[in-house]
Design a protein around this motif. Structure first.
Motif, PDB file in Angstrom:
ATOM      1  N   ALA A  54       5.461  11.102  -4.815  1.00 39.55           N
ATOM      2  CA  ALA A  54       5.076  12.496  -4.595  1.00 39.55           C
ATOM      3  C   ALA A  54       3.991  12.953  -5.565  1.00 39.55           C
ATOM      4  O   ALA A  54       3.124  13.749  -5.192  1.00 39.55           O
ATOM      5  CB  ALA A  54       6.295  13.397  -4.725  1.00 39.55           C
ATOM      6  N   TYR A  55       4.037  12.466  -6.784  1.00 36.13           N
ATOM      7  CA  TYR A  55       3.042  12.922  -7.762  1.00 36.13           C
ATOM      8  C   TYR A  55       1.937  11.889  -7.982  1.00 36.13           C
ATOM      9  O   TYR A  55       0.766  12.142  -7.737  1.00 36.13           O
ATOM     10  CB  TYR A  55       3.712  13.245  -9.101  1.00 36.13           C
ATOM     11  CG  TYR A  55       4.525  14.527  -9.057  1.00 36.13           C
ATOM     12  CD1 TYR A  55       3.904  15.764  -8.874  1.00 36.13           C
ATOM     13  CD2 TYR A  55       5.899  14.500  -9.204  1.00 36.13           C
ATOM     14  CE1 TYR A  55       4.633  16.939  -8.848  1.00 36.13           C
ATOM     15  CE2 TYR A  55       6.642  15.676  -9.175  1.00 36.13           C
ATOM     16  CZ  TYR A  55       6.006  16.893  -8.992  1.00 36.13           C
ATOM     17  OH  TYR A  55       6.723  18.042  -8.966  1.00 36.13           O
ATOM     18  N   TYR A  56       2.340  10.725  -8.485  1.00 30.78           N
ATOM     19  CA  TYR A  56       1.317   9.784  -8.927  1.00 30.78           C
ATOM     20  C   TYR A  56       0.471   9.273  -7.757  1.00 30.78           C
ATOM     21  O   TYR A  56      -0.767   9.357  -7.776  1.00 30.78           O
ATOM     22  CB  TYR A  56       1.963   8.627  -9.683  1.00 30.78           C
ATOM     23  CG  TYR A  56       0.944   7.715 -10.304  1.00 30.78           C
ATOM     24  CD1 TYR A  56       0.295   8.067 -11.484  1.00 30.78           C
ATOM     25  CD2 TYR A  56       0.579   6.522  -9.693  1.00 30.78           C
ATOM     26  CE1 TYR A  56      -0.673   7.257 -12.043  1.00 30.78           C
ATOM     27  CE2 TYR A  56      -0.385   5.703 -10.241  1.00 30.78           C
ATOM     28  CZ  TYR A  56      -1.005   6.077 -11.421  1.00 30.78           C
ATOM     29  OH  TYR A  56      -1.972   5.269 -11.958  1.00 30.78           O
ATOM     30  N   LEU A  57       1.128   8.759  -6.724  1.00 33.74           N
ATOM     31  CA  LEU A  57       0.359   8.219  -5.597  1.00 33.74           C
ATOM     32  C   LEU A  57      -0.404   9.328  -4.871  1.00 33.74           C
ATOM     33  O   LEU A  57      -1.553   9.138  -4.458  1.00 33.74           O
ATOM     34  CB  LEU A  57       1.280   7.493  -4.614  1.00 33.74           C
ATOM     35  CG  LEU A  57       1.686   6.082  -5.005  1.00 33.74           C
ATOM     36  CD1 LEU A  57       2.488   5.445  -3.883  1.00 33.74           C
ATOM     37  CD2 LEU A  57       0.470   5.224  -5.327  1.00 33.74           C
ATOM     38  N   GLN A  58       0.230  10.477  -4.732  1.00 37.59           N
ATOM     39  CA  GLN A  58      -0.444  11.586  -4.072  1.00 37.59           C
ATOM     40  C   GLN A  58      -1.696  11.988  -4.875  1.00 37.59           C
ATOM     41  O   GLN A  58      -2.758  12.222  -4.299  1.00 37.59           O
ATOM     42  CB  GLN A  58       0.521  12.773  -3.930  1.00 37.59           C
ATOM     43  CG  GLN A  58      -0.087  14.033  -3.346  1.00 37.59           C
ATOM     44  CD  GLN A  58      -0.435  13.912  -1.854  1.00 37.59           C
ATOM     45  OE1 GLN A  58      -0.310  12.843  -1.262  1.00 37.59           O
ATOM     46  NE2 GLN A  58      -0.901  15.004  -1.265  1.00 37.59           N
ATOM     47  N   ALA A  59      -1.570  12.023  -6.192  1.00 36.46           N
ATOM     48  CA  ALA A  59      -2.728  12.379  -7.031  1.00 36.46           C
ATOM     49  C   ALA A  59      -3.839  11.343  -6.867  1.00 36.46           C
ATOM     50  O   ALA A  59      -5.022  11.686  -6.828  1.00 36.46           O
ATOM     51  CB  ALA A  59      -2.301  12.489  -8.496  1.00 36.46           C
ATOM     52  N   GLN A  60      -3.452  10.069  -6.746  1.00 34.62           N
ATOM     53  CA  GLN A  60      -4.479   9.035  -6.555  1.00 34.62           C
ATOM     54  C   GLN A  60      -5.170   9.174  -5.193  1.00 34.62           C
ATOM     55  O   GLN A  60      -6.355   8.866  -5.061  1.00 34.62           O
ATOM     56  CB  GLN A  60      -3.844   7.655  -6.652  1.00 34.62           C
ATOM     57  CG  GLN A  60      -3.486   7.269  -8.077  1.00 34.62           C
ATOM     58  CD  GLN A  60      -3.272   5.782  -8.196  1.00 34.62           C
ATOM     59  OE1 GLN A  60      -2.761   5.146  -7.275  1.00 34.62           O
ATOM     60  NE2 GLN A  60      -3.660   5.220  -9.312  1.00 34.62           N
TER      61      GLN A  60
END
Lengths: 478, 488, 95
Positions: free
Chosen positions: B372-378
Motif C-alpha cells: 500500500a505504501y512502498y510499492l504504491q509510492a514507487q
C-alpha cells in the motif's frame, strides 16, 4: 497413527571466489579476526556494495547444472534485522526475483532414483561470527566471514525421510563441488543446511506446521537432527500438543533440537529492493559462455559408466562421488587395458580404503593412476595374483615405485609353469602318503589341505588355477 | 583581497600569477571563520593546521607549474563526506566521535585537484531537514538575517558561501538539500544528474535519491567546482561512466531560442506573493535574453512530497541500521543487555527528526503495509518521471521557484513535520526523477530575504543549465549581492 | 489512519529505538500528520504502472573477482567502542 514426514532443505553453499560478493576483501578461511573485514564489510558510514562477477557466474553454473531457469533480470533486496554479526543491520539477498528458479536434483535410494524439485537458488552475503568464549561476559565479533558469497539453494518439500534428506544433501554437495562453485568443506561451514521439517497424517493433503532447524554442518547431524525432530513432533501431537512454527537449533552433544530464543519475536524483515544495486542483467551470451565451460555432470557420467563400461549403479556411483574420483578412474583405465570392472574394484576397494585410513582426498593419493595401472596390468596378464597385488599395492602406497620393478626385485611373479608346480606337488605327496590315500578313498576335503601346503611351499606365488589343475591330476593318478 | 567580491576564477588566477599564496588565501578564510562563524554556526569542524599544511603543498605545486584550476583553493565540505583523519559527524550525536578512517571519492577528487579542505560544514542530522534545525551541533543561521533559518539540509554550506566564509562548498541533495538552502541564503547551488557524483564515502540518507553537488556564489563557480567533483567511481554501483565534460565550456553562449518550460502546477498558488513576483521578474530577464516560454504540465508534481516521504524514510530506516554502537559511533554508557545497548545507543545517538523518519520508514516497509505504501509510492514515482519525460519533449529547461517562501524563522515549522516537509515541494520531484537541478539568486522578497529561481534540466544537461544560469547572471547582479556579514 | 501506542512500540522495537512513555503521545500526533500526507497516495490510480526503484534505467555493473583490500584492522578499530584481541566486543549474544 501413520505419519508422513515432509522435509524441505535450504542449503547455503559458500561460493569459491577469491574476494567477497560485494567487496574486494579476501575470503580465505582461517585469518586472524577482522583482518579480512574491509570498510565495506564493516559497513562504515558511506560505503557501497559492488557485485562480484564470479559469484554470478557460479549461480549461472548451478542453474544450468540443475536444469533451472536463469533470470535475465534479477533483483537484490535488503533483509532487515539487527544482529551484531550483521554489520549493516541488513543482509543483501534476493527476494522476489532470484537469479535461479526451478530445476531438479536426482537422488538415489536403494537403487531407486527420485527427482527432487528445487524452488530457487539466490545469491546473498554471509554474516560474520559471534564468538561466545568468555570475554568478561561479552561476545566477540569477527567479521572476516561477513560478505562471503553464498548461494542459497531451496528445495521443494519433496523429501519424505531423514535418509532422503541426507541423500539429497549429499547429491547437492557432490554437484556443487563437481561444478567447482563450492569447496564443500563442511567443517569450515562452506556447505550448511537448514531443514524445514513437518509431519502430517498419511493421506492428508495440507502440510503440518513446520519447524526450521538451522545450521546443520554435517550429514550425520542433518540426519540425527531430522530424526529427533520427527520424533519430537509426532510425540507432541500424539500427546495432544501442537507444533509451533519456530526456528530450532540442533545440539549434537545432547542429540536434540531446541528452540532458538533469540529468533523468537515475530520477525518482520521488511525486504525491499536494495537502492545501492541496480537490477542484475544476465544475457544469453553469458549463459552460453558458462555452458561452454561446463564439465560433464555427475549424473550423466554415472549413467555413461553404466552403459559404456557395464558397471553397476553402485560402482558407477562410487566412481562419480567426486569429480577427482572420476578423473582418477578415467585416467587409470587406459593403463589397465580399459578393464573397467577391475579398475572400479580397485578404486572403490584398496585405493578408497587406503585414502580413508589416512584421511586423504583422492587428488592427494600416494599411488597415481599410472602406478596403479602398472599393477593392474600384471594381474591381468597373470604375472601376479590378486592377493599378491594387494601386497604390492601396500608397498606402492608406503614406499612408492613401479609395479614391474618391484615384482622383479622381490620375486613376486606367480609360479604358473606346470613343471615347477608338479615338483612341489610331488614332494608334498611323498611327505603325506596317508592324506593321499584318504583323498583317493573319496575324502575330497583333503584337497584343501594340499592347496594350503602347496601355496605355503611356493611362498604364496603359485598360480591358484594352475595349482588346482596340477593337484587334481596328480592326486587322481594311481 | 576583497573576498566578498572575488569569483573563483579570479582567485585561481591570483594564485597562478602568485599575487597571493594558497597559505595567505587559506589564512584569510580561516580568519573570517574565526571571526564570524561563532554567531553563524556554519562549520562543525575547522582544523587550520591541516588546512595550512595542504596550502603549503598547493603552493609548492603551483611553484612547480603543475597547478590546475582549483589548486590552492580552499573548499568547505558538508560534514556528510567522509574525510580521512577529520571528524565526520553527519550532524549527529551518533557520529560525534567518528574520525573517518577513509576518504569519500569526492574528497579524493578534490585532493587530486589540489584544493584545500577548509573545514566541515554543519547540516541537518543525516541530511534530514529543511531548516538546519536538526543538527546535533546547533542550528546554522541565515547570514541575511540571523533570526531566520538558512534552509537545509546543506544549511552550513549555503550559509558559509553566503557569508563568504568559503569560496565554494560541497553539499548533497536528496529532496532539495542543495537548492533550497542556496535559495534561502541567496547563493547558487547545483544538484547534478543522479550518478554523476560518486556516493562512495557520502553518508547515505536515501540511496536512490542522494546526489552530491556544489554551492557557490555564481554559476561559473559551480561549473569550475563541478568539473573537479564529477567522475566515474567503480566503488559506487550507481556511478555513471561517461566522458568527462567541461561544465564551463558553454557558459558564454547566448540564450536566444532557449525553450523555458513553465509547469502550470508551479505557478498556480502555493507560492508566497513575494517569491512569485521575483520569479516573474526573473522570467522577464530571460524574455529579454531571447528565450521562449512554453507552458508545460507536471500533473503529478503535488504527489512528489508524499512519494518522497514514503521512499526516503524507507531507504533511510535501512541505511541507518548500521549505527548500532558496535563498530563505531555512539554507544550508550549503561545498558542491561545487547538489545538494550542497541535501543539506548540509537535512542541517544539520533535526534527526533531522524527517529521519526526511521519509524516512518519501518512502518511503510513492514508486513501488511509494503504494497500500500512502498510499492504504491514507487508506481507514483514512475508517473512523476513520465511527466518530466513528456515536458522535456517541449522544452530545454524547466523553471520555477526553488522554495515556496523566503527563509522562515527558527521554530516556525519545527512543531509540525508536514509543514516542514512541504518546504521542498518544488525540489523533491527532481530527485525522484534523478534529474539535474540548479538554484540561483533571483532578487529579494519579504524583509529583504533572497529568492531562488530553480532551473531543472534533462538528464546530463548540466552544461546547458549552467549556461542558462550564467546568461542570467551576466544580465543581473543578484548573485553579487552579499549580506552585510560578508563585508565584515 | 492513526498509529496506536502498540503499533509505535512495535515499530520502535523493530528499529531498535528506545521510546520513553513520555514521547509516545507527541509521536502519535506527528504520525497522524505524516500518515495523512502519505495516505494521499492511496487515491492515485496506478493500475498497470510498474514500480520504479531507480531513476537510472541501467543494469548492474560488476567487478572482477580480485582481492584489492589489505588488512587495515588497526585503523578501522581505532574508532570502535570496545575491542579486544582484534574482536569487536558486545554484550553476550544469546542464541
Amino acid at each position: 497413527m501413520d505419519w508422513e514426514v515432509v522435509i524441505g532443505l535450504e542449503t547455503h553453499a559458500q561460493l569459491a571466489t577469491h574476494s567477497k560478493i560485494f567487496s574486494g576483501a579476501a575470503t580465505a578461511f582461517g585469518a586472524a579476526p577482522n583482518v579480512q573485514a574491509c570498510a565495506v564489510d564493516l559497513a562504515l558510514p558511506g560505503v557501497l556494495p559492488v557485485l562480484n562477477r564470479s559469484a554470478v557466474d557460479c549461480a549461472i553454473r548451478f542453474g544450468l547444472a540443475t536444469g533451472a531457469a536463469i533470470a535475465s533480470r534479477s533483483i537484490f533486496a535488503r533483509k532487515n534485522y539487527f544482529y551484531p554479526d550483521l554489520p549493516k543491520g541488513y543482509q543483501i539477498s534476493q527476494f522476489e526475483i532470484p537469479v535461479v528458479s526451478g530445476g531438479t536434483m536426482s537422488i538415489e535410494l536403494e537403487g531407486k532414483v527420485k527427482q527432487v524439485r528445487l524452488t530457487r537458488a539466490h545469491l546473498e552475503e554471509d554474516a560474520g561470527k559471534s564468538l561466545h568464549e568468555d570475554f568478561h561476559g561479552l561476545s566477540g565479533i569477527d567479521l572476516n566471514r561477513a560478505g562471503t558469497p553464498l548461494l542459497e539453494i531451496v528445495s521443494e518439500p519433496d523429501l519424505r525421510s531423514a535418509t532422503e534428506a541426507v541423500a539429497y544433501a549429499r547429491a547437492l554437495h557432490r554437484l556443487v563441488t563437481w561444478i567447482g562453485i563450492c569447496d564443500g568443506n563442511m567443517q569450515e561451514g562452506s556447505f550448511r543446511c537448514d531443514a524445514n521439517v513437518s509431519v502430517r497424517p498419511r493421506g492428508q493433503s495440507e502440510l503440518g506446521t513446520r519447524c526450521e532447524i538451522k545450521n546443520l554442518n554435517s550429514f550425520r547431524f542433518l540426519e540425527k537432527a531430522i530424526e529427533y525432530e520427527i520424533r519430537r513432533q509426532i510425540e507432541l501431537i500424539e500427546a495432544g500438543g501442537v507444533v509451533v512454527q519456530e526456528t530450532r537449533l540442533y545440539d549434537p552433544d545432547r542429540d536434540e533440537t531446541r528452540s532458538m530464543r533469540s529468533k523468537e519475536d515475530a520477525q518482520d524483515y521488511r525486504y525491499f529492493p536494495d537502492p545501492d544495486l541496480l537490477p542484475l542483467h544476465i544475457d544469453a551470451a553469458w549463459i552460453g559462455e558458462v555452458q561452454a565451460r561446463m564439465p560433464e555432470l555427475p549424473d550423466a557420467m554415472q549413467q555413461r559408466f553404466i552403459e559404456q563400461f557395464g558397471l553397476s549403479l553402485y560402482d558407477a556411483g562410487v566412481l562419480t562421488a567426486s569429480r577427482s574420483m572420476a578423473s582418477y578412474f578415467l585416467e587409470l583405465l587406459p593403463y589397465a587395458a580399459n578393464d573397467a570392472k577391475l579398475c572400479a574394484n580397485w578404486v572403490s576397494g584398496e585405493l578408497s580404503a587406503a585414502l580413508h585410513r589416512e584421511g586423504l582426498e583422492i587428488q592427494d593419493s600416494r599411488v597415481s593412476p599410472r602406478q596403479l595401472g602398472g599393477l593392474l596390468k600384471r594381474i591381468q596378464d597373470g604375472t601376479i595374483s590378486g592377493k599378491m597385488g594387494k601386497e604390492l599395492f601396500d608397498i606402492l602406497w608406503r614406499e612408492g615405485g613401479e609395479a614391474d620393478a618391484l615384482i622383479e626385485a622381490r620375486g613376486l611373479q606367480q609360479i604358473s609353469d606346470v613343471s615347477s608346480l608338479e615338483g612341489i606337488v610331488e614332494s608334498l605327496m611323498a611327505e603325506y602318503p596317508a592324506q593321499v590315500a584318504e583323498y583317493r578313498a573319496g575324502k575330497e576335503k583333503v584337497f584343501g589341505f594340499f592347496v594350503g601346503r602347496a601355496m605355503k611351499a611356493s611362498g604364496g606365488r603359485a598360480n591358484p588355477e594352475q595349482l588346482n589343475a596340477v593337484l587334481k591330476q596328480r592326486l587322481k593318478a594311481e | 583581497m576583497d573576498l566578498a567580491n572575488t569569483s573563483l576564477r579570479q582567485l585561481a588566477s591570483a594564485l597562478h600569477e602568485r599575487r597571493i599564496s594558497s597559505r595567505e588565501l587559506a589564512q584569510a578564510y580561516l580568519g573570517r571563520i574565526e571571526r564570524l562563524d561563532g554567531e553563524l554556526g556554519a562549520f562543525i569542524t575547522v582544523d587550520p593546521e591541516k588546512t595550512l599544511a595542504q596550502a603549503d603543498a598547493a603552493d609548492a605545486r603551483i611553484a612547480r607549474g603543475q597547478a590546475g584550476p582549483l589548486t590552492g583553493i580552499p573548499i568547505a565540505h558538508k560534514d556528510i563526506f567522509c574525510t580521512q583523519g577529520w571528524l565526520t559527524t553527519c550532524g549527529s550525536r551518533m557520529l560525534s566521535n567518528f574520525v573517518s578512517p577513509y576518504d569519500a571519492h569526492v574528497i579524493e577528487k578534490f585532493a587530486g585537484a589540489g584544493a584545500l579542505i577548509l573545514g566541515k560544514t554543519n547540516m541537518d542530522e543525516f541530511a534530514m531537514g529543511s531548516s538546519n534545525e536538526t543538527s546535533h551541533f546547533g542550528p546554522v543561521k541565515n547570514p541575511w538575517n540571523l533570526a531566520k533559518v538558512p534552509g537545509g539540509s546543506s544549511g552550513g554550506s549555503a550559509a558559509a558561501v553566503a557569508a563568504r566564509l568559503a569560496p565554494a562548498a560541497t553539499a548533497t541533495d536528496t529532496g532539495g538539500s542543495i537548492r533550497q538552502p542556496a535559495a534561502l541564503c541567496g547563493v547558487s547551488g547545483i544538484k547534478p544528474t543522479y550518478g554523476l557524483v560518486s556516493r562512495y564515502g557520502m553518508i547515505a540518507y536515501a540511496s536512490s535519491l542522494d546526489q552530491g553537488g556544489v554551492i557557490a556564489p555564481s554559476a561559473e563557480d559551480l561549473g569550475l567546482v563541478l568539473n573537479a567533483m564529477v567522475g566515474f567511481d567503480a566503488r559506487d554501483s550507481t556511478s555513471i561512466d561517461r566522458p568527462a565534460e567541461d561544465y564551463t565550456a558553454t557558459l558564454g553562449k547566448p540564450l536566444k531560442g532557449l525553450r523555458i518550460g513553465l509547469p502550470r502546477e508551479y505557478f498556480s498558488g502555493g507560492v508566497s506573493s513575494d517569491v512569485a513576483q521575483a520569479i516573474d521578474a526573473a522570467l522577464e530577464v530571460y524574455d529579454r535574453l531571447g528565450a521562449e516560454r512554453v507552458e508545460v504540465s507536471l500533473p503529478h508534481s503535488a504527489l512528489s512530497v508524499p512519494v518522497y516521504y514514503v521512499l526516503a524514510p524507507a531507504e533511510a530506516s535501512s541505511n541507518l541500521s548500521r549505527y548500532d554502537g558496535v563498530r563505531y559511533g555512539h554507544r550508550a554508557a549503561q545498558y542491561a543487555d545487547l538489545n538494550d545497548m542497541y535501543e539506548r545507543s540509537r535512542a541517544e545517538g539520533f535526534g527526533p527528526e531522524v527517529k521519526r523518519r526511521i519509524l516512518t520508514g519501518t512502518y511503510v516497509l513492514s508486513r501488511g503495509y509494503y504494497d500500500a505504501y512502498y510499492l504504491q509510492a514507487q508506481r507514483v514515482r514512475r508517473l512523476i518521471v513520465n511527466d518530466f519525460r513528456e515536458a522535456f519533449e517541449q522544452c530545454d529547461v524547466i523553471m520555477g521557484p526553488s522554495s515556496p517562501t523566503v527563509a522562515f524563522g527558527f521554530g516556525e515549522k519545527t512543531g509540525d513535520p508536514v509543514q516542514m516537509y512541504l518546504s521542498d515541494i518544488f525540489t523533491i520531484s527532481v530527485n525522484l526523477a534523478g534529474l539535474p537541478g540548479l538554484s540561483i539568486p533571483a532578487g529579494f522578497g519579504a524583509a529583504g530575504l533572497p529568492v531562488g529561481l530553480q532551473l531543472i534540466g534533462n538528464y546530463f544537461s548540466e552544461g546547458r543549465l549552467l549556461q542558462a544560469a550564467h546568461g542570467y547572471q551576466q544580465a543581473t547582479d543578484w548573485h553579487r549581492q552579499v549580506p552585510d556579514m560578508a563585508r565584515a | 489512519m492513526a498509529l496506536t501506542d502498540t503499533d509505535l512500540k512495535r515499530l520502535a522495537r523493530l528499529a531498535r529505538l528506545r521510546l520513553e512513555e513520555s514521547e509516545i503521545t507527541g509521536l502519535q500526533g506527528q504520525f497522524a500528520g505524516i500518515l495523512g500526507l502519505i495516505d494521499q497516495l492511496q487515491a492515485v490510480d496506478t493500475r498497470g504502472i510498474e514500480p520504479l526503484s531507480h531513476a537510472l534505467d541501467l543494469g548492474l555493473r560488476l567487478r572482477e573477482d580480485l582481492v584489492t583490500e589489505t588488512d587495515q584492522r588497526a585503523r578501522f578499530q581505532s574508532v570502535a567502542p570496545q575491542v579486544e584481541e582484534g574482536l569487536y566486543l558486545v554484550p553476550k549474544v544469546i542464541e
